[in-house]
Every structure is written in structure tokens, then in C-alpha cells.
Design a protein around this motif. Structure first.
Motif: not given
Length: 471
Positions: A233, A261-262, A165-168, A217-218, A453, A220
Motif C-alpha cells: 500500500d 479493484d479498490s 489507473l482511474e485516479s492518476s 492506484d498510485e 480506464s 496499492t
């Protein structure tokens, strides 16, 4: 006070003159001088109304840390803590990590931002604040060292893939939950959550046997099996289910995550069917496979696939989506005569243009299920008879040797590639011109997947092979 003394002095002199009119002037002056001196001392000792009072020292109020931006950090990352009474006007605020003083990047009465020291090793750390002799209650956070770290929480299961993950720093993995080594397979989702104690295995509320699993992400992500896709989600506390039939995805567990992706998710099948969503499965666009991709038996209960798509992705060369595979029709072409299949789309889920279903597969030893590309102008595959990494720069028409003794191959970018050779992981950052050892693996390792990532790499493989690298 002074004015009263002067009035009394004047009265005294007047009376003195009245009572002693014959005294000389010299005595009068002496008396006056003495009285004025007395007035001066009395005035100085009595009139203190203009003195500055001593300063009042503000005693520190109780320090409260109410929240931290993360419980799991990599040295060099920022940690933000919030709370109350972080600043006192008379005493400095001291910050300690493991009893070592730290200088913050930013400090106010309710927020502190600091950089995690680069010399912290893997383990649990404590942080506290101190103003004068007053201490806050300590908080804990976990740091994992930069570089490669071995993960062991999944035990001895075969790990098919992981999501970086990019954000976590949370890790999601797709595993075979059966460990009997008899070829049985039951795909399941696993989550390695970050805590102040390090990674901890957390159950995902989605039982069943699945064919693919990816998270962006955490919260999704998507799970798939033979007959359905499950979009979430909220980490599968709830999900949106989309059913598919054999005519859409005939292979067992053949519904795969082609692109995620997001913003969008595209699922794809071996006969080029796609499911497209931009809202986590609430609404979908389903694109049926081309009619020539399979033959449907009488009553629609059996499917004979002609098309076998094994690689799907978006090319950095033109931002278009491509599908790669083979076309198989023994009645039409003969049992050993496979055709290359290349399809192109602007969107990735409809309006596919057939670029090739005519040219013959030039080397059957290069298995289509090993095809990978970042740039469609350079497609990679592995010759499974001698473990040679090959590349085609002309849409599968010809192949050239890239490197020998390669059992697995993964692309991070168009120029940065990773290979398993023996019990080592190698990397090239210059399109194969030079190679460096990236990671020493245990003897007999089988690498199934490498996820990337911007700041980390996750290696997944058989018998619990699991590593994460923080860059």
C-alpha cells in the motif's frame, strides 16, 4: 467659528449705536448687510468639518502560490492552486498561462480553480498571477495532448502489460528487463511518474524476477512470482508476503492477478487455486485447488497438472466469476483429447461449481491461452493457424468467425473490442458490426496488452511498444 462672528457682530452694532446715535436707519441696514456677507464667506471658508476624505487605495500584498492540485494535466481538466493574497479590492487578479490571460472558474483569496485550455499541446507550461504590477513567482505544470501519445522511457524492452489507473495519470508497467532477444525472461515492475517535465522513469523498490504485476492506484498493488505474492500500500517501500507451494501453483511464475479493484484482490493459478484479500494482504483467504486438478508425486516434490486454467474474470451478464481452460489427462482421455473446463463462483475465490469438464474441445487450433470474455455468453479465442478471431456463445461448444487477420484481441466492454490486424489497431463499438482504425503501429509491432480506464487507454508490446491515449 460662525457663532463667535455673530457675537462680535452684535457687539459691534451695539457700540456703533452708542457712539453714533444720530445716524440714520439706512446706514445701519447697509452696515448690517455688509457684515452678514462677510460672515457668510468666513463661515464657508473656515468650517470644513463635514468634507469626505479621499479614498485610500489598498496596495497588493505579496502573492504566494503554495500548492497545485497536479503537476501533470490533460487539456480540459481542472487545475486548483492554493496560496495567499490572490484577491485585492482595488485591482483585478490576472491569471496567465504561457503569458496568455485565463479566466478562472472560481477565485478567492486563497484558492483558484481554472480549466486547462484545450489548445495546449504536449509540453511544460508556466502559470503566474498578477495584481496591478505585482507578480507571483511562476509555477510549472506539464500537459499531454488528448489522443494518442507515444511513450519512450522504457526503451527497447518487451512490455508485457500496464495498469491504467482511474485516479492518476501515473503509469505502471510489467516488463521483461532482459533485452538479449534469446528468449530469456526476467519480469520486473516499472513506474512512469508524472512531473512538471512530463513522465519520468522511477525505480520501484522490489528487485527480483516476477510473473505478474498490477496496481490499482498510485500506492496499492501486487507482484507475484512462482512461490509468493507481495502486496503493498506504499509502492513497495514495504510489502506483505504470502508464500505458496507447488501444490498450489505448479507453473513457473504461474501465480496471476485474476481480479483487482479498490476493494479486493484475487490471485489465481493455472490449477484453480485462489488467494483473496480485502486489506492489501494483511489477512488472506487461501482456497486450495480442487483435488482432481493435479496429481502429486511421491513425497509431494512433483506435480502433474490435469487442469489448465487460462482465463479468469467476472461476467457482466450475472456478476459471477468464471474460470475457463482445458482438462488434460492422456491416460484417461488420450493424448489428443482435451476436455473443456468451465468453473463458476459467486465470490471468485471459493465454492466453485464445475459447469463443464466433460465436453470435448471442439477446435484445438483455438488456443485456450487466447480465451477472453466480458460476458460469459460470448467467449472469444483466436485460431492461431490462420489468425481468425472466433466467438462461442454456448460455453465453448461451438465457434463462429468474427474477423480474419487478427493477431491480438482485447475487450474494453461487452460491445467495445480492440484488435491488432497487421500494423494497425482497430476498434469496434457495436460488437463487431463496424470497425475503425484506432492507431497506426510501427512495422512489425507485437501488442501484448491493452489496459483501460474510464478516460485512457494504454497499449503495451514488444520492443518498447508503448502508447497512451487520453480521451
Amino acid at each position: 467659528m460662525t457663532s463667535r462672528i455673530l457675537i462680535l457682530l452684535g457687539n459691534f452694532i451695539y457700540l456703533h449705536q452708542k457712539i453714533n446715535p444720530k445716524k440714520t436707519m439706512k446706514k445701519k441696514l447697509l452696515l448690517l448687510s455688509t457684515l452678514l456677507t462677510a460672515v457668510f464667506f468666513v463661515s464657508c471658508s473656515s468650517d470644513n468639518s463635514g468634507d469626505t476624505p479621499p479614498p485610500v487605495v489598498a496596495q497588493p500584498l505579496p502573492i504566494t502560490i503554495s500548492a497545485a492540485s497536479s503537476e501533470f494535466l490533460i487539456p480540459g481538466e481542472n487545475l486548483e492552486i492554493t496560496g495567499t493574497n490572490f484577491v485585492n479590492k482595488d485591482y483585478p487578479t490576472k491569471i496567465f498561462i504561457n503569458n496568455t490571460a485565463i479566466t478562472p472558474k472560481e477565485i478567492s483569496n486563497t484558492k483558484i480553480i481554472l480549466t486547462v485550455p484545450t489548445d495546449l499541446t504536449t509540453g511544460t507550461n508556466t502559470l503566474k498571477l498578477q495584481i496591478n504590477s505585482l507578480n507571483s513567482s511562476p509555477i510549472s505544470f506539464f500537459t499531454m495532448a488528448k489522443g494518442w501519445n507515444k511513450l519512450t522511457l522504457l526503451g527497447n524492452v518487451d512490455i508485457q502489460s500496464s495498469s491504467a489507473l482511474e485516479s492518476s495519470n501515473t503509469i505502471f508497467s510489467y516488463i521483461n528487463s532482459i533485452t538479449s532477444n534469446d528468449g530469456s525472461f526476467s519480469g520486473a515492475a516499472a513506474k512512469l511518474a508524472v512531473t512538471p517535465r512530463g513522465y519520468e522513469l522511477v525505480r520501484i523498490n522490489q528487485s527480483g524476477n516476477y510473473g505478474d504485476f498490477k496496481m490499482v492506484d498510485e500506492k496499492t498493488g501486487v507482484l507475484t512470482n512462482t512461490g509468493a505474492a507481495f502486496f503493498t500500500d506504499n509502492v513497495f517501500e514495504t510489502h506483505k508476503k504470502v508464500n505458496v507451494d507447488l501444490s498450489f501453483s505448479p507453473a513457473i511464475n504461474g501465480l496471476k492477478v485474476g481480479y483487482l479493484d479498490s476493494k479486493i484482490c484475487i490471485l489465481t493459478t493455472s490449477i484453480s487455486g485462489q488467494i483473496y484479500t480485502t486489506d492489501k494482504g494483511s489477512t488472506i483467504i487461501k482456497n486450495d485447488p480442487p483435488i482432481w486438478a493435479a496429481k502429486v508425486g511421491t513425497g509431494g516434490t512433483s506435480i502433474s497438472a490435469r487442469l489448465g486454467i487460462s482465463a479468469y474474470g467476472k461476467s457482466v451478464s450475472d456478476n459471477k466469476f468464471y474460470q475457463l481452460g482445458v482438462l488434460y489427462d492422456p491416460k484417461k482421455y488420450g493424448s489428443n483429447n482435451l476436455k473443456n473446463a468451465i468453473l463458476q463462483s459467486e465470490t471468485g475465490y471459493n465454492n466453485w461449481i464445475v459447469k463443464d469438464t466433460i465436453s470435448k474441445q471442439v477446435d484445438s487450433k483455438i488456443y485456450p491461452n487466447t480465451y477472453k470474455f466480458a460476458n460469459i455468453n460470448r467467449i472469444f479465442g483466436i485460431n492461431k493457424t490462420d489468425n481468425t478471431l472466433m466467438a462461442s456463445t454456448d460455453m465453448l461448444q461451438t465457434w463462429n468467425v468474427v474477423k480474419t487477420n487478427v493477431t491480438a484481441f482485447f475487450l474494453r466492454t461487452d460491445t467495445q473490442w480492440y484488435i491488432q490486424s497487421g500494423d494497425k489497431l482497430f476498434v469496434t463499438k457495436d460488437s463487431g458490426a463496424t470497425w475503425q482504425v484506432e492507431l497506426e503501429l510501427p512495422a512489425g509491432s507485437v501488442v501484448n496488452d491493452i489496459a483501460f480506464s474510464k478516460t485512457k487507454i494504454i497499449v503495451s508490446g514488444n520492443k518498447g511498444l508503448h502508447y497512451v491515449k487520453f480521451e
